[in-house]
Motif scaffolding. Structure first.
Motif, PDB file in Angstrom:
ATOM      1  N   GLY A   1      -5.941  -2.364   5.326  1.00 40.36           N
ATOM      2  CA  GLY A   1      -5.490  -1.500   6.411  1.00 40.36           C
ATOM      3  C   GLY A   1      -4.425  -0.499   6.016  1.00 40.36           C
ATOM      4  O   GLY A   1      -3.809   0.134   6.871  1.00 40.36           O
ATOM      5  N   ALA A   2      -4.194  -0.348   4.715  1.00 37.70           N
ATOM      6  CA  ALA A   2      -3.208   0.622   4.233  1.00 37.70           C
ATOM      7  C   ALA A   2      -3.896   1.947   3.920  1.00 37.70           C
ATOM      8  O   ALA A   2      -5.124   2.033   3.874  1.00 37.70           O
TER       9      ALA A   2
ATOM     10  N   SER B   1       4.670   8.320  15.518  1.00 38.86           N
ATOM     11  CA  SER B   1       3.987   7.297  16.323  1.00 38.86           C
ATOM     12  C   SER B   1       4.907   6.170  16.712  1.00 38.86           C
ATOM     13  O   SER B   1       6.009   6.041  16.344  1.00 38.86           O
TER      14      SER B   1
ATOM     15  N   HIS C   1       3.284   9.071  10.756  1.00 41.70           N
ATOM     16  CA  HIS C   1       3.854   7.735  10.946  1.00 41.70           C
ATOM     17  C   HIS C   1       5.140   7.797  11.764  1.00 41.70           C
ATOM     18  O   HIS C   1       5.344   6.993  12.669  1.00 41.70           O
TER      19      HIS C   1
ATOM     20  N   GLN D   1      -0.807  -3.558   6.561  1.00 45.63           N
ATOM     21  CA  GLN D   1      -1.492  -2.542   7.351  1.00 45.63           C
ATOM     22  C   GLN D   1      -0.508  -1.435   7.714  1.00 45.63           C
ATOM     23  O   GLN D   1       0.625  -1.703   8.112  1.00 45.63           O
ATOM     24  N   GLY D   2      -0.947  -0.195   7.530  1.00 48.44           N
ATOM     25  CA  GLY D   2      -0.112   0.952   7.860  1.00 48.44           C
ATOM     26  C   GLY D   2       0.762   1.446   6.722  1.00 48.44           C
ATOM     27  O   GLY D   2       1.359   2.508   6.825  1.00 48.44           O
ATOM     28  N   ASP D   3       0.854   0.678   5.633  1.00 49.88           N
ATOM     29  CA  ASP D   3       1.624   1.117   4.467  1.00 49.88           C
ATOM     30  C   ASP D   3       0.843   2.192   3.717  1.00 49.88           C
ATOM     31  O   ASP D   3      -0.337   2.433   3.984  1.00 49.88           O
TER      32      ASP D   3
ATOM     33  N   MET E   1       6.283   1.697   8.129  1.00 50.43           N
ATOM     34  CA  MET E   1       5.479   2.005   6.963  1.00 50.43           C
ATOM     35  C   MET E   1       6.358   1.928   5.719  1.00 50.43           C
ATOM     36  O   MET E   1       7.479   2.409   5.707  1.00 50.43           O
TER      37      MET E   1
END
Length: 150
Positions: free
Chosen positions: A86-87, A150, A147, A67-69, A1
């Motif tokens: 997707g952020a 995971s 984050h 995505q994920g940021d 991230m």
């Protein structure tokens, strides 16, 4: 991230929270603005100056975010674009923008723009207070912790 910060209008106190979090949690954090800002020396903190112009920093964030940021912004259209990629998007007041709430936030923003364009004085947002800072710090910590676990 990675964390991307719309730094043009980001309050100094929020930038300070982000500087500390980036170093303490070893998170790559990039501040984008169309004017120079001071950032502390750190391998986790970067500054990117973009050219002046409407939404230039926002467009650069959208181009780079993955995505994920996490995007830090009070700009509702930028938050919407980040979410669509997707952020996550978090306001400096600690409001987490989500798929569930972003459309209503865009509608409110558009309504207020229409009112201002018709001459209605709507006033600006209230000054950032201690509760806002605490909400921001708490949400930021939860997002980073989730984050990193995971």
């Amino acid at each position: 991230m990675k964390i991307w910060v719309d730094a043009d209008a980001c309050p100094v106190v929020i930038k300070d929270i982000l500087f500390k979090a980036a170093d303490k949690r070893a998170i790559s954090t990039t501040f984008l603005a169309n004017h120079s800002i001071r950032v502390p020396p750190s391998r986790f903190i970067n500054f990117m100056q973009v050219s002046s112009g409407f939404d230039v920093a926002d467009d650069e964030i959208v181009k780079r975010v993955s995505q994920g940021d996490l995007v830090i912004t009070s700009d509702i259209p930028l938050a919407s674009d980040a979410i669509s990629k997707g952020a996550l998007a978090l306001s400096p007041r600690g409001e987490l923008f989500t798929i569930e709430n972003i459309k209503s936030r865009l509608n409110i923003r558009d309504f207020m723009d229409t009112m201002r364009a018709s001459g209605v004085q709507t006033g600006g947002p209230a000054a950032l207070n201690q509760q806002d800072r605490q909400n921001f710090a708490n949400h930021l910590d939860k997002i980073i912790t989730k984050h990193q676990q995971s």
